[in-house]
Write a protein that holds these residues in place. Structure first.
Motif, PDB file in Angstrom:
ATOM      1  N   UNK A   1       0.851  -1.212   0.000  1.00  0.00           N
ATOM      2  CA  UNK A   1       0.000   0.000   0.000  1.00  0.00           C
ATOM      3  C   UNK A   1       0.876   1.248   0.000  1.00  0.00           C
ATOM      4  N   UNK A   2       0.821   2.008  -1.084  1.00  0.00           N
ATOM      5  CA  UNK A   2       1.653   3.214  -1.150  1.00  0.00           C
ATOM      6  C   UNK A   2       0.816   4.455  -0.840  1.00  0.00           C
ATOM      7  N   UNK A   3       1.283   5.200   0.182  1.00  0.00           N
ATOM      8  CA  UNK A   3       0.573   6.411   0.614  1.00  0.00           C
ATOM      9  C   UNK A   3       1.426   7.607   0.204  1.00  0.00           C
ATOM     10  N   UNK A   4       0.797   8.576  -0.474  1.00  0.00           N
ATOM     11  CA  UNK A   4       1.573   9.739  -0.929  1.00  0.00           C
ATOM     12  C   UNK A   4       0.860  11.032  -0.576  1.00  0.00           C
ATOM     13  N   UNK A   5       1.625  12.034  -0.125  1.00  0.00           N
ATOM     14  CA  UNK A   5       1.025  13.358   0.028  1.00  0.00           C
ATOM     15  C   UNK A   5       2.082  14.444  -0.139  1.00  0.00           C
ATOM     16  N   UNK A   6       1.613  15.640  -0.397  1.00  0.00           N
ATOM     17  CA  UNK A   6       2.534  16.759  -0.589  1.00  0.00           C
ATOM     18  C   UNK A   6       2.018  17.979   0.142  1.00  0.00           C
ATOM     19  N   UNK A   7       2.922  18.883   0.451  1.00  0.00           N
ATOM     20  CA  UNK A   7       2.501  20.139   1.077  1.00  0.00           C
ATOM     21  C   UNK A   7       3.237  21.292   0.409  1.00  0.00           C
ATOM     22  N   UNK A   8       2.522  22.376   0.166  1.00  0.00           N
ATOM     23  CA  UNK A   8       3.138  23.525  -0.497  1.00  0.00           C
ATOM     24  C   UNK A   8       3.983  24.324   0.503  1.00  0.00           C
ATOM     25  N   UNK A   9       5.149  24.767   0.068  1.00  0.00           N
ATOM     26  CA  UNK A   9       5.977  25.583   0.969  1.00  0.00           C
ATOM     27  C   UNK A   9       5.616  27.050   0.829  1.00  0.00           C
ATOM     28  N   UNK A  10       4.366  27.403   1.137  1.00  0.00           N
ATOM     29  CA  UNK A  10       3.967  28.784   0.847  1.00  0.00           C
ATOM     30  C   UNK A  10       3.619  29.584   2.101  1.00  0.00           C
ATOM     31  N   UNK A  11       4.175  29.210   3.247  1.00  0.00           N
ATOM     32  CA  UNK A  11       3.931  29.989   4.468  1.00  0.00           C
ATOM     33  C   UNK A  11       4.350  29.170   5.667  1.00  0.00           C
ATOM     34  N   UNK A  12       4.379  29.803   6.855  1.00  0.00           N
ATOM     35  CA  UNK A  12       4.803  29.056   8.046  1.00  0.00           C
ATOM     36  C   UNK A  12       3.747  28.029   8.412  1.00  0.00           C
ATOM     37  N   UNK A  13       4.213  26.909   8.961  1.00  0.00           N
ATOM     38  CA  UNK A  13       3.262  25.873   9.377  1.00  0.00           C
ATOM     39  C   UNK A  13       2.548  26.294  10.648  1.00  0.00           C
ATOM     40  N   UNK A  14       1.251  25.980  10.731  1.00  0.00           N
ATOM     41  CA  UNK A  14       0.485  26.369  11.903  1.00  0.00           C
ATOM     42  C   UNK A  14      -0.181  25.148  12.550  1.00  0.00           C
ATOM     43  N   UNK A  15      -0.839  25.376  13.682  1.00  0.00           N
ATOM     44  CA  UNK A  15      -1.428  24.256  14.429  1.00  0.00           C
ATOM     45  C   UNK A  15      -2.449  23.492  13.588  1.00  0.00           C
ATOM     46  N   UNK A  16      -3.155  24.200  12.691  1.00  0.00           N
ATOM     47  CA  UNK A  16      -4.136  23.541  11.814  1.00  0.00           C
ATOM     48  C   UNK A  16      -3.463  22.543  10.891  1.00  0.00           C
ATOM     49  N   UNK A  17      -2.328  22.933  10.291  1.00  0.00           N
ATOM     50  CA  UNK A  17      -1.592  22.012   9.413  1.00  0.00           C
ATOM     51  C   UNK A  17      -1.128  20.790  10.212  1.00  0.00           C
ATOM     52  N   UNK A  18      -0.650  21.053  11.434  1.00  0.00           N
ATOM     53  CA  UNK A  18      -0.090  19.954  12.232  1.00  0.00           C
ATOM     54  C   UNK A  18      -1.162  18.930  12.596  1.00  0.00           C
ATOM     55  N   UNK A  19      -2.270  19.405  13.216  1.00  0.00           N
ATOM     56  CA  UNK A  19      -3.285  18.448  13.668  1.00  0.00           C
ATOM     57  C   UNK A  19      -4.154  17.958  12.515  1.00  0.00           C
ATOM     58  N   UNK A  20      -4.308  18.801  11.474  1.00  0.00           N
ATOM     59  CA  UNK A  20      -5.179  18.417  10.349  1.00  0.00           C
ATOM     60  C   UNK A  20      -4.531  17.405   9.436  1.00  0.00           C
ATOM     61  N   UNK A  21      -3.195  17.390   9.361  1.00  0.00           N
ATOM     62  CA  UNK A  21      -2.611  16.564   8.321  1.00  0.00           C
ATOM     63  C   UNK A  21      -1.243  15.982   8.658  1.00  0.00           C
ATOM     64  N   UNK A  22      -0.347  16.806   9.229  1.00  0.00           N
ATOM     65  CA  UNK A  22       1.016  16.307   9.384  1.00  0.00           C
ATOM     66  C   UNK A  22       1.145  15.210  10.427  1.00  0.00           C
TER      67      UNK A  22
END
Ligand code: ADP
Ligand code: TRP
Length: 324
Positions: free
Chosen positions: A1-22
């Motif tokens: 099972x291959x899982x892939x994701x990407x994130x844009x480097x277009x601003x500082x990471x915030x708590x939403x990015x961390x708990x929502x996805x990372x």
């Protein structure tokens, strides 16, 4: 099972990015074959300064590594370092109906916000499809906002397979409906486009300023309060231990608790939660040459898989015009 994701480097990471996805992606590393990349080519649709894009890319990579992406366990690279993704974008574009791209909500929303309707922005979903299909990904964990991009990717893959014969795995979106939307300091969804974020790696003073300005109602200190309606409590819950959460709920309901006191407690919790990550980030920031090496090694691994797919595609579409 291959899982892939990407994130844009277009601003500082915030708590939403961390708990929502990372956080979920980092936990996934031990369970599946994880492919993660920094989508610097996608970020070009909104960042028009080369220096900023370059710095943002290395910093996003460092943030991800500091937070726990382990390049030994996962394939971790910068999108532009696998040039086959651009070639595949072109091949895919020739079987992609313009109407499919015209229906993209993300494209329409961005234009409505005043972002220039450049061809790159319109092509965003084709490049995203190439990211996913090049690596024959099975599952793609994304936030709810990316749901339609995944549907477009599936349509593009099916159309290509029907035209030229089976080449691509048809990927599934993995959208966790249970992941609560993390509220920002104004109570709306935390998002860099709303300017309401609490950034993971900000200075303590900056973090304090943000946390102390979280919007609350004006219930006086002595009166009972409803924790379920409080933005400070919504964030507190993400960080505190289960017992502390129950205690805090009781204190809200009893009355005599000021929002300022909860905010101070929240600041310490958030700050301490990220302390080990901050230290790791500091080390990596001072060692960018090492990070660069890790990213190049990651790109080599990714490219090995990319080349396998692109060779098949070249034969199918006929851009490889000789027999090998
Ligand atoms: P932003 O809204 O700040 O521009 P992005 O769109 O770059 O954030 O989001 C990157 C990832 O983080 C996406 O998968 C998205 O679903 C997730 N994410 C962003 N903000 C939140 C939030 N407030 N709550 C939960 N997840 C979020
Ligand atoms: N569009 C995604 C976002 O803004 C980032 C992204 C680019 C991506 N390519 C991808 C996500 C491939 C998953 C798979 O969040």
């Amino acid at each position: 099972m291959r899982v892939l994701s990407g994130i844009q480097p277009s601003g500082s990471l915030h708590l939403g990015n961390f708990f929502g996805m990372m956080k979920k992606m980092i936990e996934n590393q031990d369970k599946s074959e994880l492919f993660v990349f920094i989508a610097n080519l996608h970020a070009m649709t909104s960042v028009y300064n080369g220096k900023n894009l370059a710095n943002g890319t290395i910093e996003a990579a460092i943030d991800f590594m500091a937070l726990g992406i382990d390049p030994e366990k996962s394939v971790f690279w910068v999108q532009s370092e696998v040039p086959e993704v651009n070639e595949l974008t072109w091949y895919l574009s020739n079987t992609t109906p313009v109407g499919l791209l015209e229906r993209s909500h993300s494209y329409k929303d961005k234009i409505a916000k005043g972002i220039a309707p450049n061809a790159g922005l319109f092509f965003y979903p084709v490049l995203m499809a190439a990211d996913i299909l090049l690596y024959q990904s099975d599952r793609v964990p994304v936030g709810k906002d990316q749901k339609q991009h995944l549907e477009i990717t599936r349509d593009i893959a099916i159309k290509f397979n029907n035209t030229y014969g089976e080449v691509f795995t048809i990927p599934e979106a993995e959208i966790d409906e249970n992941v609560a939307t993390v509220p920002g300091i104004d109570g709306q969804k935390m998002s860099k486009s709303y300017g309401n974020t609490i950034d993971i790696f900000s200075e303590k003073n900056e973090m304090k300023k943000k946390i102390m300005s979280i919007v609350t109602d004006s219930t006086p200190v002595e009166e009972p309060k409803d924790p379920g309606k409080c933005n400070v409590f919504a964030l507190y819950k993400l960080f505190a231990a289960p017992d502390a959460i129950t205690d805090m709920e009781d204190k809200y309901r009893k009355g005599g608790l000021g929002y300022g006191a909860v905010k101070k407690e929240l600041l310490e919790l958030v700050w301490n939660y990220f302390t080990p990550y901050r230290e790791r980030r500091h080390e990596l920031m001072n060692n960018k040459a090492e990070v660069r090496k890790i990213l190049l090694a990651g790109a080599d691994k990714a490219r090995y898989h990319a080349v396998k797919t692109i060779r098949k595609v070249r034969k199918k579409v006929g851009s490889q015009y000789f027999k090998d």
